[in-house]
Write an enzyme that holds these catalytic residues in place. Structure first.
Site, short mmCIF file in Angstrom:
data_model
loop_
_atom_site.label_atom_id
_atom_site.label_comp_id
_atom_site.label_asym_id
_atom_site.label_seq_id
_atom_site.Cartn_x
_atom_site.Cartn_y
_atom_site.Cartn_z
CB THR A 32 -0.90 -0.01 1.26
OG1 THR A 32 -1.74 -1.15 1.19
CG2 THR A 32 -1.76 1.24 1.35
CB THR A 35 6.64 3.10 -3.49
OG1 THR A 35 6.99 4.27 -2.77
CG2 THR A 35 7.83 2.68 -4.34
CB ALA A 87 9.66 0.63 3.87
CG ASP A 88 6.25 4.76 6.37
OD1 ASP A 88 5.91 5.51 5.45
OD2 ASP A 88 5.48 3.94 6.90
CE LYS A 98 5.08 -2.32 4.85
NZ LYS A 98 4.77 -1.14 3.97
CD GLU A 107 1.45 -1.77 4.59
OE1 GLU A 107 1.26 -0.97 3.67
OE2 GLU A 107 2.07 -1.47 5.62
C1 5RP Z 1 1.48 2.03 4.14
C2 5RP Z 1 2.94 1.82 4.17
C3 5RP Z 1 3.72 2.34 3.00
O1 5RP Z 1 4.46 1.30 2.46
C4 5RP Z 1 4.66 3.41 3.47
O2 5RP Z 1 3.89 4.41 4.15
C5 5RP Z 1 5.43 4.03 2.32
O3 5RP Z 1 4.57 4.75 1.50
P1 5RP Z 1 5.04 5.50 0.18
O4 5RP Z 1 5.39 4.45 -0.81
O5 5RP Z 1 3.84 6.33 -0.21
O6 5RP Z 1 6.22 6.36 0.55
O7 5RP Z 1 3.52 1.24 5.05
O8 5RP Z 1 0.88 1.60 5.35
#
Ligand code: 5RP
Length: 224
Positions: A32, A35, A87-88, A98, A107
């Site tokens: 989610t 990315t 991932a964050d 995450k 996830e």
């Molecule tokens: C969602 C997540 C996402 O993987 C994480 O927030 C990264 O998001 P992005 O790809 O928009 O930077 O853990 O719950």
């Protein structure tokens, strides 16, 4: 390159990595976020080469279906071959934070089932020590204050993410000022607080490979 271009590059790299390994029976787990969305859009080009997907959120399920990509309930499939998600934060051991998109529990479930977890992220997400990004914790609503007090005892500053209800009907506490030197131990401790559904640390089940978008190209990092 812009952050969006780096995200596009890692989405394409993940697709190139799995494409030679795909079989007509392959089930992909889909993450989610922005990315993961780029990966979904890339996957649409080769959707005929897989059986289908399992999604980690209602948003991703909708996006997959809009491309005509089959989405199965996790309980109806025997295996998930690859899980692809953003991932964050990631450290060099590919332990992750995450849940920035509040989808952490699903996830974590899909990644736990997956044979191989492929993480895709731009280089801003690679850190030495996890915790600069506030750690999301999914909580049963009636336990919110109790869990917050317990998180303070562990050394963090939990903040209620107002207005957010997860796909599972729960709420999110984001834990600020929490330097996570021992992710395995902290993941377990938080999960043991009564009322916690799960937390956004992916240390017990880290990624197997991280495709990291950099200005020098996409780098592949493997779990050590
Ligand atoms: C969602 C997540 C996402 O993987 C994480 O927030 C990264 O998001 P992005 O790809 O928009 O930077 O853990 O719950």
């Amino acid at each position: 390159m812009t952050q969006d271009e780096l995200k596009q590059a890692v989405a394409d790299a993940a697709l190139a990595y799995i494409q030679p390994r795909l079989e007509s029976e392959t089930i992909l787990g889909i993450g989610t976020g922005s990315t993961a969305n780029l990966f979904i859009d890339a996957l649409a080009r080769i959707k005929g080469q897989i059986n289908g997907t399992v999604a980690s959120s209602e948003d991703s399920a909708q996006r997959l279906k809009s491309h005509g990509i089959p989405v199965y309930e996790l309980n109806t499939v025997d295996q998930v071959d690859f899980y692809v998600d953003g991932a964050d934060e990631s450290n060099r051991a590919l332990q992750l934070i995450k849940g920035g998109g509040a989808a952490l529990t699903r996830e974590k479930i899909v990644s736990a089932v997956a044979h191989e977890f492929i993480c895709i992220a731009d280089e801003s997400k690679l850190v030495h020590t996890l915790g600069e990004f506030p750690l999301p914790v999914e909580v049963i609503p009636m336990a919110r204050s109790h869990v917050a007090r317990e998180l303070v005892k562990l050394g963090g500053d939990p903040i209620y993410r107002e207005g957010v209800v997860t796909d599972n009907g729960n709420v999110i506490l984001d834990v600020y000022n929490f330097s996570i030197a021992q992710p395995l131990s902290i993941e377990g401790k938080i999960n043991n607080i009564t009322g916690v559904v799960t937390n956004g640390l992916f240390a017990l089940r880290p990624a197997d490979v991280l495709f990291l978008g950099t200005n020098e190209g996409v780098k592949a990092l493997y779990a050590q």
